[in-house]
Design a protein around this motif. Structure first.
Motif, PDB file in Angstrom:
ATOM      1  N   ALA A 239      17.259  24.202  12.542  1.00 28.36           N
ATOM      2  CA  ALA A 239      16.192  23.207  12.749  1.00 28.36           C
ATOM      3  C   ALA A 239      16.139  22.765  14.210  1.00 28.36           C
ATOM      4  CB  ALA A 239      16.423  21.994  11.840  1.00 28.36           C
ATOM      5  N   LEU A 240      17.285  22.555  14.812  1.00 26.73           N
ATOM      6  CA  LEU A 240      17.315  22.102  16.211  1.00 26.73           C
ATOM      7  C   LEU A 240      16.780  23.172  17.153  1.00 26.73           C
ATOM      8  CD1 LEU A 240      20.792  20.296  16.363  1.00 26.73           C
ATOM      9  CD2 LEU A 240      18.530  19.237  16.334  1.00 26.73           C
ATOM     10  N   THR A 241      17.136  24.429  16.888  1.00 27.32           N
ATOM     11  CA  THR A 241      16.715  25.519  17.778  1.00 27.32           C
ATOM     12  C   THR A 241      15.347  26.070  17.410  1.00 27.32           C
ATOM     13  OG1 THR A 241      17.889  27.134  16.389  1.00 27.32           O
ATOM     14  CG2 THR A 241      19.090  26.216  18.274  1.00 27.32           C
TER      15      THR A 241
ATOM     16  N   LYS B  61      14.332  26.215  24.977  1.00 29.83           N
ATOM     17  CA  LYS B  61      13.437  27.356  25.204  1.00 29.83           C
ATOM     18  C   LYS B  61      14.015  28.644  24.639  1.00 29.83           C
ATOM     19  CE  LYS B  61      11.553  25.295  29.422  1.00 29.83           C
ATOM     20  NZ  LYS B  61      11.496  25.400  30.896  1.00 29.83           N
ATOM     21  N   THR B  62      15.332  28.811  24.761  1.00 28.42           N
ATOM     22  CA  THR B  62      15.977  30.017  24.233  1.00 28.42           C
ATOM     23  C   THR B  62      17.266  29.638  23.515  1.00 28.42           C
ATOM     24  OG1 THR B  62      17.214  30.412  26.288  1.00 28.42           O
ATOM     25  CG2 THR B  62      15.058  31.490  26.066  1.00 28.42           C
ATOM     26  N   SER B  63      17.556  30.369  22.461  1.00 30.10           N
ATOM     27  CA  SER B  63      18.798  30.183  21.711  1.00 30.10           C
ATOM     28  C   SER B  63      19.207  31.543  21.169  1.00 30.10           C
ATOM     29  CB  SER B  63      18.601  29.179  20.571  1.00 30.10           C
ATOM     30  OG  SER B  63      17.468  29.520  19.799  1.00 30.10           O
ATOM     31  N   ASP B  64      20.383  31.989  21.548  1.00 24.50           N
ATOM     32  CA  ASP B  64      20.815  33.334  21.202  1.00 24.50           C
ATOM     33  C   ASP B  64      22.246  33.340  20.696  1.00 24.50           C
ATOM     34  OD1 ASP B  64      18.467  34.930  22.266  1.00 24.50           O
ATOM     35  OD2 ASP B  64      19.051  33.834  24.062  1.00 24.50           O
TER      36      ASP B  64
ATOM     37  N   HIS C  51      26.888  26.330  25.465  1.00 24.38           N
ATOM     38  CA  HIS C  51      27.129  26.893  24.133  1.00 24.38           C
ATOM     39  C   HIS C  51      27.085  25.820  23.048  1.00 24.38           C
ATOM     40  CE1 HIS C  51      29.346  30.372  26.198  1.00 24.38           C
ATOM     41  NE2 HIS C  51      28.277  30.880  25.633  1.00 24.38           N
ATOM     42  N   LEU C  52      26.402  26.153  21.981  1.00 20.54           N
ATOM     43  CA  LEU C  52      26.505  25.415  20.730  1.00 20.54           C
ATOM     44  C   LEU C  52      27.503  26.215  19.889  1.00 20.54           C
ATOM     45  CD1 LEU C  52      23.485  24.222  18.590  1.00 20.54           C
ATOM     46  CD2 LEU C  52      25.540  25.153  17.585  1.00 20.54           C
TER      47      LEU C  52
ATOM     48  N   LEU D  81      24.131  30.567  22.627  1.00 22.95           N
ATOM     49  CA  LEU D  81      23.802  30.172  23.995  1.00 22.95           C
ATOM     50  C   LEU D  81      22.441  29.489  24.009  1.00 22.95           C
ATOM     51  CD1 LEU D  81      24.552  30.221  26.998  1.00 22.95           C
ATOM     52  CD2 LEU D  81      23.522  32.505  27.137  1.00 22.95           C
ATOM     53  N   ILE D  82      22.415  28.262  24.495  1.00 23.23           N
ATOM     54  CA  ILE D  82      21.185  27.467  24.528  1.00 23.23           C
ATOM     55  C   ILE D  82      20.646  27.427  25.957  1.00 23.23           C
ATOM     56  CG2 ILE D  82      20.148  25.213  24.028  1.00 23.23           C
ATOM     57  CD1 ILE D  82      21.308  26.651  21.543  1.00 23.23           C
TER      58      ILE D  82
END
Length: 196
Positions: A42-44, A4-7, A72-73, A66-67
């Protein structure tokens, strides 16, 4: 699992700069031109989360994303780029090694190899190193849209044989362009890391 979120959180070089929030981490590792940034985007489902460069070797820092405000990725510097000095290669190697040796929350390592080619000596060395330290590892063969269906089976065997891939370690072919199987890949990589 749905992302839903990736920052972007921060970049780091040494242990003193790593995040201190103790979230679980999954690290992405591969050669400089293997498509690591494209895979993360692509994943996010975010085109510019990780910076994609036409020139290999631009990721020189450890980048934290931050996923779902959950884990963390971690995007590690690429290795094996020929057009840099030996001292610069050594510096990147030290950054990678220090992270892999000292991260207290690293849970899985995703090793990227190019689906079109036999894994390099650097790829083999990295896989052996990950194994030696008993990390859970998933191997992703990138750029699979550039390989015919007939060649995918042949290349799958070549990659497994060259790396001496353990039966419990998964090998997944993926195209950041076509994104086929994206949801399954996300579940494979992240679902068991997400907070229940």
């Amino acid at each position: 699992m749905i992302i839903k979120t990736s920052d972007f959180v921060k970049s780091a070089v040494t242990k003193s700069q790593y995040p201190e929030d103790k979230r679980l981490e999954i690290a992405f590792l591969g050669r400089s031109n293997v498509g690591k940034s494209s895979l993360i985007n692509a994943l996010t489902n975010r085109r510019k989360l990780a910076k994609v460069s036409s020139t290999p070797g631009r990721t020189r820092l450890i980048n934290y994303f931050l996923i779902n405000d959950d884990f963390h990725l971690v995007d590690l510097p690429g290795y094996g780029y020929a057009k840099v000095s030996k001292s610069e290669k050594a510096a990147w190697g030290k950054i990678i090694e220090e992270y892999l040796m000292s991260s207290e929350t690293l849970t899985r390592v995703v090793l990227l190899v190019d689906s079109r080619h036999k894994p390099t000596a650097d790829d083999i060395m990295m896989y052996e190193w990950i194994n030696y330290h008993n990390y859970d590892v998933v191997v992703i063969a990138t750029k699979s849209d550039k390989v015919s269906k007939n060649d995918i089976r042949k290349n799958e065997k070549l990659i497994k044989d060259t790396l001496k891939l353990k039966p419990e370690h998964r090998l997944i072919f993926f195209s950041s362009v076509k994104k086929d199987g994206r949801e399954d890949l996300i579940n494979t990589l992240f679902e068991d890391l997400a907070s229940k």
